[in-house]
Every structure is written in structure tokens, then in C-alpha cells.
Scaffold this motif. Structure first.
Motif, short mmCIF file in Angstrom:
data_model
loop_
_atom_site.label_atom_id
_atom_site.label_comp_id
_atom_site.label_asym_id
_atom_site.label_seq_id
_atom_site.Cartn_x
_atom_site.Cartn_y
_atom_site.Cartn_z
N GLN A 167 -49.78 5.17 -9.87
CA GLN A 167 -49.61 4.53 -8.56
C GLN A 167 -48.82 5.47 -7.67
O GLN A 167 -47.88 6.12 -8.14
CB GLN A 167 -48.85 3.21 -8.68
CG GLN A 167 -49.68 2.09 -9.23
CD GLN A 167 -49.07 0.74 -8.89
OE1 GLN A 167 -47.86 0.59 -8.81
NE2 GLN A 167 -49.92 -0.24 -8.67
N SER A 168 -49.21 5.53 -6.41
CA SER A 168 -48.42 6.29 -5.44
C SER A 168 -47.61 5.30 -4.62
O SER A 168 -47.99 4.13 -4.48
CB SER A 168 -49.32 7.13 -4.53
OG SER A 168 -50.13 6.29 -3.74
N GLU A 169 -46.50 5.79 -4.09
CA GLU A 169 -45.65 4.94 -3.25
C GLU A 169 -45.17 5.73 -2.05
O GLU A 169 -44.68 6.85 -2.18
CB GLU A 169 -44.42 4.47 -4.05
CG GLU A 169 -43.47 3.63 -3.23
CD GLU A 169 -42.20 3.25 -3.98
OE1 GLU A 169 -41.33 2.62 -3.36
OE2 GLU A 169 -42.07 3.58 -5.18
N ASN A 170 -45.35 5.15 -0.89
CA ASN A 170 -44.77 5.71 0.33
C ASN A 170 -43.34 5.18 0.39
O ASN A 170 -43.12 3.97 0.49
CB ASN A 170 -45.58 5.25 1.55
CG ASN A 170 -45.02 5.80 2.84
OD1 ASN A 170 -43.82 5.73 3.11
ND2 ASN A 170 -45.90 6.36 3.66
N THR A 210 -41.80 9.12 -13.28
CA THR A 210 -41.80 9.11 -11.81
C THR A 210 -41.59 10.53 -11.29
O THR A 210 -40.72 11.24 -11.79
CB THR A 210 -40.67 8.19 -11.28
OG1 THR A 210 -40.84 6.90 -11.86
CG2 THR A 210 -40.72 8.07 -9.78
N ALA A 246 -42.82 1.45 1.58
CA ALA A 246 -42.86 0.75 0.29
C ALA A 246 -44.29 0.39 -0.12
O ALA A 246 -44.49 -0.34 -1.09
CB ALA A 246 -41.98 -0.49 0.29
N GLU A 247 -45.28 0.91 0.57
CA GLU A 247 -46.68 0.65 0.20
C GLU A 247 -47.00 1.37 -1.11
O GLU A 247 -46.75 2.56 -1.26
CB GLU A 247 -47.63 1.12 1.30
CG GLU A 247 -49.08 0.86 0.98
CD GLU A 247 -50.02 1.38 2.06
OE1 GLU A 247 -51.25 1.26 1.84
OE2 GLU A 247 -49.56 1.89 3.09
N ARG A 248 -47.57 0.61 -2.04
CA ARG A 248 -47.97 1.16 -3.35
C ARG A 248 -49.49 1.07 -3.49
O ARG A 248 -50.08 0.06 -3.13
CB ARG A 248 -47.27 0.41 -4.48
CG ARG A 248 -45.77 0.62 -4.50
CD ARG A 248 -45.09 -0.23 -5.57
NE ARG A 248 -45.46 0.18 -6.91
CZ ARG A 248 -44.79 1.07 -7.65
NH1 ARG A 248 -43.71 1.64 -7.16
NH2 ARG A 248 -45.20 1.38 -8.86
N THR A 249 -50.08 2.13 -4.04
CA THR A 249 -51.52 2.20 -4.20
C THR A 249 -51.85 2.72 -5.59
O THR A 249 -51.27 3.72 -6.03
CB THR A 249 -52.13 3.16 -3.15
OG1 THR A 249 -51.72 2.76 -1.85
CG2 THR A 249 -53.64 3.19 -3.24
N GLU A 294 -45.91 7.12 -9.86
CA GLU A 294 -45.41 6.50 -11.08
C GLU A 294 -46.58 6.50 -12.06
O GLU A 294 -47.62 5.89 -11.79
CB GLU A 294 -44.95 5.08 -10.78
CG GLU A 294 -44.22 4.42 -11.92
CD GLU A 294 -43.62 3.09 -11.48
OE1 GLU A 294 -42.48 3.10 -11.00
OE2 GLU A 294 -44.33 2.08 -11.61
N GLU A 341 -45.09 11.60 -1.11
CA GLU A 341 -45.14 10.32 -1.81
C GLU A 341 -44.55 10.49 -3.21
O GLU A 341 -44.37 11.60 -3.70
CB GLU A 341 -46.58 9.80 -1.91
CG GLU A 341 -47.15 9.39 -0.57
CD GLU A 341 -48.56 8.83 -0.66
OE1 GLU A 341 -48.90 8.00 0.19
OE2 GLU A 341 -49.33 9.22 -1.58
#
Length: 161
Positions: free
Chosen positions: A93-96, A13, A100-103, A73, A70
Motif C-alpha cells: 500500500q502507498s500512503e500520501n 515501511t 493520509a490517502e492510502r492505495t 507499507e 510517498e
């Protein structure tokens, strides 16, 4: 001896700072690739329990941007093995952190070769899948392996003039 894919699973991370980004405030592709290669190498070493070298990277797909601020992971696991080589599936994956939005932002397959104490290719344990994703990656790996071997053969042929 066989090992489960889960035994090699590696998660890294990182928070993305301005120095990690380009003039679009998105993460440099090469920096993402560095993190992916590190996580994949750790997964391969966990599986083989010996030194490894990166042999190839393929299907490296950037599917969404990673923005400054951001968190990413990077997850890697050995998805298939041959005699001395291991295919490692890597997903980023990215996370805001505020929403908590993961993409899913990047996916790829790395191939590593295990080396003995003399630097020669060494036999690795077979891997077996457990989860649905691991089973799917394992089942489709021989086809990817054959495509890699075909590319390698084509590159070894003398250039036509």
C-alpha cells in the motif's frame, strides 16, 4: 504442530526517494519486488523458523503507481502450507503523508521452500487462518498451488521442434 497466519505477519515501511523512481517519478517495479521478496522471506522464516528460498512468484499485479515522496507499507504473511513449501500473500500500500490517502498498489503470492541444515527441503508447520482475508486466501490456495505445479510440469517438458 500448527501456527496461526498472524505469527508470520511482517510489515515493512519505506519512504520513496527520487533514486527509487523511474523517469515518470514512479517507483521502479523491480525495487518494489525486492522489498516484497524481503518481507515475504521474513514471513516464511518466522513461520518455519529455518532458512528458506524463494521458489516462485505469481499473480504479481501492479494496480496503481507509487510516487516519489510517498510511503509504502509492504505486508506479508504465510497464507497456506504444503509439505516443505509456504505460500506467502504480499500486499503493498502507498500512503500520501500529507493527505493520509492510502492505495493498494501491488499484490502477489510468493512461494518459499524451507531448508534443513544440509540445504534439503524440510517439513514446515501447517498454518491456520484467523481473519476473513486469511480464511479466503487459505481456501483458494490449493487451486493456486495446482496452477503452479502445472506450470512447473509444462516447463519441464522438452521443447517441441
Amino acid at each position: 504442530m500448527e501456527k496461526p497466519a498472524s505469527a508470520s505477519r511482517t510489515v515493512m515501511t519505506q519512504i520513496i526517494f527520487p533514486l527509487d523512481t523511474n523517469h515518470h517519478d514512479t517507483m521502479f517495479g523491480g525495487k518494489v519486488m525486492e522489498y516484497m521478496d524481503k518481507a515475504a522471506a521474513i514471513a516464511a522464516m518466522r513461520h518455519a523458523r529455518m532458512q528458506v528460498v524463494t521458489a516462485s512468484t505469481d499473480s504479481l499485479d501492479f494496480v496503481a503507481p507509487i510516487r516519489v515522496g510517498e510511503v509504502i507499507e509492504v505486508e506479508a504473511y504465510v497464507s497456506w502450507t504444503n509439505k516443505s513449501s509456504m505460500e506467502v500473500c504480499v500486499t503493498v500500500q502507498s500512503e500520501n503523508l500529507y493527505t493520509a490517502e492510502r492505495t493498494t498498489t501491488v499484490t502477489a503470492f510468493f512461494t518459499f521452500v524451507a531448508l534443513d541444515d544440509k540445504g534439503k527441503p524440510a517439513k514446515v508447520p501447517k498454518v491456520y487462518p484467523e481473519t476473513e482475508e486469511e480464511i479466503r486466501m487459505f481456501a483458494t490456495a490449493p487451486e493456486r498451488h495446482e496452477l503452479r505445479m502445472k506450470r512447473k510440469r509444462e516447463r519441464q517438458q522438452p521443447a517441441k521442434t
